[in-house]
Design a protein around this motif. Structure first.
Motif, mmCIF file in Angstrom:
data_model
loop_
_atom_site.group_PDB
_atom_site.id
_atom_site.type_symbol
_atom_site.label_atom_id
_atom_site.label_comp_id
_atom_site.label_asym_id
_atom_site.label_seq_id
_atom_site.Cartn_x
_atom_site.Cartn_y
_atom_site.Cartn_z
ATOM 1 N N TYR A 100 0.866 -1.183 0.000
ATOM 2 C CA TYR A 100 0.000 0.000 0.000
ATOM 3 C C TYR A 100 0.899 1.229 0.000
ATOM 4 O O TYR A 100 1.752 1.388 0.890
ATOM 5 C CB TYR A 100 -0.883 -0.024 1.249
ATOM 6 C CG TYR A 100 -1.975 1.014 1.288
ATOM 7 C CD1 TYR A 100 -3.231 0.739 0.756
ATOM 8 C CD2 TYR A 100 -1.775 2.249 1.886
ATOM 9 C CE1 TYR A 100 -4.260 1.677 0.815
ATOM 10 C CE2 TYR A 100 -2.790 3.188 1.950
ATOM 11 C CZ TYR A 100 -4.031 2.896 1.412
ATOM 12 O OH TYR A 100 -5.043 3.820 1.481
ATOM 13 N N VAL A 101 0.715 2.093 -0.984
ATOM 14 C CA VAL A 101 1.559 3.273 -1.155
ATOM 15 C C VAL A 101 0.675 4.511 -1.217
ATOM 16 O O VAL A 101 -0.383 4.487 -1.854
ATOM 17 C CB VAL A 101 2.389 3.182 -2.465
ATOM 18 C CG1 VAL A 101 3.270 4.416 -2.638
ATOM 19 C CG2 VAL A 101 3.249 1.925 -2.468
ATOM 20 N N THR A 102 1.089 5.587 -0.545
ATOM 21 C CA THR A 102 0.371 6.848 -0.705
ATOM 22 C C THR A 102 1.274 7.873 -1.392
ATOM 23 O O THR A 102 2.486 7.917 -1.169
ATOM 24 C CB THR A 102 -0.111 7.444 0.637
ATOM 25 O OG1 THR A 102 0.995 7.998 1.340
ATOM 26 C CG2 THR A 102 -0.785 6.384 1.494
ATOM 27 N N TYR A 103 0.636 8.679 -2.235
ATOM 28 C CA TYR A 103 1.298 9.801 -2.903
ATOM 29 C C TYR A 103 0.601 11.079 -2.464
ATOM 30 O O TYR A 103 -0.463 11.034 -1.830
ATOM 31 C CB TYR A 103 1.229 9.647 -4.424
ATOM 32 C CG TYR A 103 2.009 8.465 -4.933
ATOM 33 C CD1 TYR A 103 3.364 8.580 -5.244
ATOM 34 C CD2 TYR A 103 1.410 7.221 -5.071
ATOM 35 C CE1 TYR A 103 4.092 7.486 -5.689
ATOM 36 C CE2 TYR A 103 2.129 6.126 -5.509
ATOM 37 C CZ TYR A 103 3.475 6.257 -5.814
ATOM 38 O OH TYR A 103 4.186 5.184 -6.238
ATOM 39 N N ALA A 122 -4.488 9.056 -4.907
ATOM 40 C CA ALA A 122 -3.320 9.253 -4.063
ATOM 41 C C ALA A 122 -2.837 7.980 -3.405
ATOM 42 O O ALA A 122 -1.651 7.793 -3.230
ATOM 43 C CB ALA A 122 -3.637 10.299 -3.007
ATOM 44 N N SER A 123 -3.751 7.102 -3.015
ATOM 45 C CA SER A 123 -3.357 5.887 -2.306
ATOM 46 C C SER A 123 -3.651 4.684 -3.187
ATOM 47 O O SER A 123 -4.720 4.609 -3.793
ATOM 48 C CB SER A 123 -4.105 5.767 -0.985
ATOM 49 O OG SER A 123 -3.763 6.838 -0.145
ATOM 50 N N ARG A 124 -2.714 3.772 -3.239
ATOM 51 C CA ARG A 124 -2.828 2.667 -4.185
ATOM 52 C C ARG A 124 -2.383 1.355 -3.562
ATOM 53 O O ARG A 124 -1.580 1.342 -2.632
ATOM 54 C CB ARG A 124 -1.916 2.898 -5.390
ATOM 55 C CG ARG A 124 -2.125 4.203 -6.076
ATOM 56 C CD ARG A 124 -1.089 4.385 -7.155
ATOM 57 N NE ARG A 124 -1.166 5.739 -7.658
ATOM 58 C CZ ARG A 124 -0.368 6.225 -8.592
ATOM 59 N NH1 ARG A 124 0.586 5.445 -9.100
ATOM 60 N NH2 ARG A 124 -0.489 7.454 -9.002
ATOM 61 N N VAL A 125 -2.845 0.286 -4.157
ATOM 62 C CA VAL A 125 -2.279 -1.038 -3.871
ATOM 63 C C VAL A 125 -1.475 -1.445 -5.100
ATOM 64 O O VAL A 125 -1.999 -1.447 -6.221
ATOM 65 C CB VAL A 125 -3.377 -2.078 -3.589
ATOM 66 C CG1 VAL A 125 -2.751 -3.463 -3.346
ATOM 67 C CG2 VAL A 125 -4.232 -1.650 -2.396
ATOM 68 N N ILE A 126 -0.203 -1.741 -4.872
ATOM 69 C CA ILE A 126 0.689 -2.122 -5.968
ATOM 70 C C ILE A 126 1.114 -3.578 -5.770
ATOM 71 O O ILE A 126 1.398 -3.994 -4.645
ATOM 72 C CB ILE A 126 1.927 -1.199 -6.015
ATOM 73 C CG1 ILE A 126 1.472 0.249 -6.212
ATOM 74 C CG2 ILE A 126 2.884 -1.616 -7.128
ATOM 75 C CD1 ILE A 126 2.602 1.256 -6.217
ATOM 76 N N ASP A 140 -7.211 -8.808 -10.392
ATOM 77 C CA ASP A 140 -6.765 -8.203 -9.141
ATOM 78 C C ASP A 140 -7.393 -6.818 -9.003
ATOM 79 O O ASP A 140 -7.369 -6.021 -9.940
ATOM 80 C CB ASP A 140 -5.234 -8.048 -9.136
ATOM 81 C CG ASP A 140 -4.536 -9.266 -8.561
ATOM 82 O OD1 ASP A 140 -5.208 -10.286 -8.351
ATOM 83 O OD2 ASP A 140 -3.319 -9.192 -8.334
ATOM 84 N N GLY A 141 -7.930 -6.532 -7.820
ATOM 85 C CA GLY A 141 -8.477 -5.211 -7.559
ATOM 86 C C GLY A 141 -9.945 -5.063 -7.890
ATOM 87 O O GLY A 141 -10.522 -4.000 -7.672
ATOM 88 N N ALA A 142 -10.595 -6.115 -8.388
ATOM 89 C CA ALA A 142 -12.031 -6.032 -8.659
ATOM 90 C C ALA A 142 -12.818 -6.172 -7.355
ATOM 91 O O ALA A 142 -12.291 -6.619 -6.338
ATOM 92 C CB ALA A 142 -12.438 -7.144 -9.631
#
Ligand SMILES: [Ca+2]
Length: 519
Positions: A101-104, A112-116, A190-192
Motif C-alpha cells: 500500500y503506497v500513498t502519494y 493518491a493511495s494505491r495497492v501495488i 486483481d483489484g475487482a
C-alpha cells in the motif's frame, strides 16, 4: 450418487521451512532482530526465512535469514509519501506476488493511495510493479489507514483512514474511513470488487462496491481470530473537536470485531458510545487513556496482540467469542522498547517494530517467542456457537450473513496456523487443534503429507471429524520420526477432504501445486 453428494478439495501448501529458532517455555523479553530502520511500518515474513520491512518514507528493506539487514532496499520510490502495509499472496510460493500500500501527495494525484503488486525475485528484490487498485482513496499524510491483509477467504482487505474529513467514513460513496475488500486472484482481476461484497448489488455506484465495513476513523491493524473472524484496531479522536453528540471526546481508541457491511460509528459515536445500526468496540481505551494502537496480530495461542504507539507497550488479550477474558500489558515502562507499531505472528515468534522517532533511522525490529501453547479450549469451543455477526439490536441485520467458508479457505487458515506453530512446535506437541468453523457439518479429513518424487506421499499427520467444532491434527509414527530430524526443505502438503457422512464417492475438485523448499 451424484457429484453433488461429495466434495473433495485439495490444496498444496508450503508449510516447511518455518521453524522457530528458539525454544522458549514462556513469552520472554523482546530481542532485537535488526536496527537502523526509519519508521519500520510493516513486517512481512517470507517462507525462505527472509523478512521484508516497509520503511514509511518509501523503502522496502530486507532482513536476511541470518538477521542481517541488507543495505540496499528491495524497492524504493522517492516520489511516494508513504509505504505502509504489505501482504503475501496466498499462493506466493508459486506466483511470488507481494502487495504494497503506497500513498502519494493528494495535491498531485487524485488516486493518491494505491495497492501495488510486485513479483519478488529470488534475490528478494521487488520487481514488475503493477498498480492493481487506485480507485480514489484520498491521502493526507496522516490518517491513511494502510494495513492490507489476505483473509481466510482469499480476498485482499485494505484499511483506509478518514484523512481528517469526518464526512467520509459515513459516506458509502467514498473509499475513505473504510475497510475495503478486493479480489486478488494473483493476475487479471486483481483489484475487482467481489460479488459478495455487502454493497455490490446491481445498480450500486462503483465505489461502494468495494466497501466491506465503514464508519472507521484511522484503522491500523487487522487480523483473523481462531474462528476465522476479522478484528481491527483503530485510533480514536484523542481530544479532537468535531461535530457530534458530545464535543471534545478524547482518546477512545478501539479494538473492533469486524462484520460484513457493519457501521463502526465514526464520527457519530466513538469509544463505548452506542447507537442503533452502529457497532461499538469490544474494547475501548476510555476517554482518558490514549493507546494509539498500531498493528494487530493473533498468535498461535489464539490471543490478540496489539502494540501501542502512544501507550508504549503491548496489549495481550485472551479472546473467547466476542469477548476478552484476561488482559496483560507487556514491555511498558522505563527500559522498555517505547512506542510499538507493528505486530506480526509467525515462525514461532511475535514480531514487533519500534517507532520512537520519525526522523532518525534508529528504529528496530524485535521478536518475542511464543510459549508453544495453542488456543484455549474455550476459545475454540466458542466458534461453534457464533453467528455470522454478533447480532443484537444494533446490528445491520440486512447485510449480515452466516459465515460460510470454502475448504480451500479453511486450508489457507490451517496452513497459517501450522506456520505459526512451526514444524518443531508440532513435533513437540504431537498434535495441533484446528478450528473448522464455517465449514459444513460433514465428514472432514485433513492430512499433512510429505511429497516424494515417484513414490506415494508419506502421511505425517492426520485429523478426522464429523460435525465437531474442532479437529485434532495428530502426528503419525512416520511424522514423529520425520520431524524429529531437521525438517527444513521438506515438500509438505496439507490436503483435506469434506464429504457427506456415509458418502460413497468423492470428487477431486481442485489441486494447486506449490513448489516448496526453495525461495
Ligand atoms: Ca467506532
Amino acid at each position: 450418487m451424484t457429484l453433488r453428494a461429495a466434495l473433495i478439495a485439495c490444496l498444496v501448501l508450503l508449510v516447511g521451512l518455518l521453524v522457530p529458532r528458539a525454544e522458549a517455555a514462556v513469552v520472554g523479553e523482546p530481542t532485537v532482530v535488526a536496527g537502523g530502520l526509519e519508521v519500520p511500518w510493516e513486517v512481512l515474513l517470507l517462507p525462505d526465512g527472509r523478512t521484508l520491512v516497509t520503511e514509511r518514507p518509501g523503502r522496502v528493506r530486507v532482513i536476511e535469514a541470518n538477521d542481517v539487514l541488507r543495505p540496499e532496499p528491495a524497492y524504493s520510490d522517492p516520489a511516494a509519501v508513504k509505504f505502509l502495509g504489505m501482504a503475501l499472496h496466498p499462493n506466493f510460493a508459486s506466483n511470488r506476488f507481494v502487495y504494497l500500500y503506497v500513498t502519494y501527495a493528494q495535491s498531485q494525484n487524485p488516486n493518491a493511495s494505491r495497492v501495488i503488486r510486485f513479483v519478488l525475485d529470488q534475490n528478494a528484490n521487488l520487481t514488475s510493479p503493477e498498480t492493481v487498485f487506485q480507485g480514489g482513496i484520498k491521502s493526507d499524510g496522516n490518517h491513511d489507514g494502510g494495513r492490507i491483509a489476505f483473509g481466510p477467504d482469499g480476498k485482499l482487505y485494505v484499511t483506509t483512514g478518514d484523512v481528517h474529513d469526518p464526512a467520509l467514513p459515513q459516506d458509502l460513496d467514498s473509499l475513505n474511513g473504510k475497510i475495503l475488500r478486493l479480489e486478488a486472484p494473483g493476475g487479471p482481476g486483481d483489484g475487482a470488487a467481489p460479488a459478495d461484497n455487502p454493497f455490490n448489488a446491481a445498480g450500486e455506484s462503483r465505489l461502494r462496491r468495494f466497501v466491506w465495513s465503514y464508519g472507521h476513523r484511522h484503522p491500523q491493524g487487522i487480523d483473523w481470530d481462531v474462528c476465522g473472524r476479522m478484528w481491527e484496531t483503530e485510533h480514536g479522536p484523542s481530544g479532537e473537536a468535531y461535530t457530534g453528540s458530545i464535543p471534545n471526546r478524547g482518546s477512545r481508541d478501539e479494538i473492533n470485531r469486524i462484520d460484513r457491511g457493519a457501521n463502526y460509528g465514526w464520527p457519530v459515536i466513538v469509544g463505548d458510545e452506542a447507537r442503533a445500526g452502529m457497532r461499538s468496540p469490544v474494547v475501548s481505551s476510555g476517554d482518558s487513556t490514549t493507546w494509539a494502537p498500531g498493528g494487530l496480530a493473533f498468535g498461535p495461542d489464539g490471543r490478540l496482540y496489539s502494540p501501542l504507539l502512544a501507550g508504549q507497550r503491548l496489549l495481550d488479550f485472551g479472546i473467547v467469542g466476542d469477548s476478552t477474558t484476561d488482559r496483560r500489558e507487556l514491555f511498558g515502562g522505563a527500559g522498555g522498547p517505547g512506542r510499538l507499531r507493528d505486530a506480526t505472528a509467525g515462525r514461532g515468534f511475535l514480531w514487533l517494530t519500534t517507532s520512537n522517532s520519525t526522523t532518525a533511522a534508529d528504529e528496530r525490529v524485535l521478536r518475542v517467542p511464543f510459549d508453544g501453547a495453542g488456543p484455549s479450549p474455550a476459545a475454540l469451543a466458542a466458534c461453534s456457537t457464533l453467528p455470522g455477526g454478533s447480532g443484537g439490536a444494533d446490528s445491520n441485520a440486512d447485510v449480515q450473513t452466516p459465515v460460510r467458508i470454502s475448504l480451500k479457505d479453511a486450508l489457507l487458515r490451517w496452513s497459517r496456523r501450522l506456520r505459526g506453530v512451526g514444524l518443531r512446535g508440532l513435533a513437540r506437541r504431537g498434535s495441533l487443534t484446528l478450528s473448522r468453523y464455517g465449514l459444513p457439518a460433514r465428514a472432514l479429513t485433513i492430512r499433512l503429507e510429505r511429497r516424494r518424487r515417484g513414490r506415494r506421499p508419506l502421511v505425517l499427520a492426520v485429523a478426522r471429524g464429523n460435525a465437531a467444532t474442532v479437529v485434532k491434527l495428530r502426528l503419525t509414527k512416520a511424522g514423529r520420526e520425520t520431524l524429529r530430524r531437521r525438517p527444513q526443505g521438506l515438500r509438505l502438503v496439507l490436503r483435506a477432504t469434506l464429504r457427506k457422512a456415509g458418502g460413497a464417492s468423492s470428487r477431486r475438485s481442485r489441486v494447486v501445486v506449490v513448489r516448496a523448499g526453495r525461495g
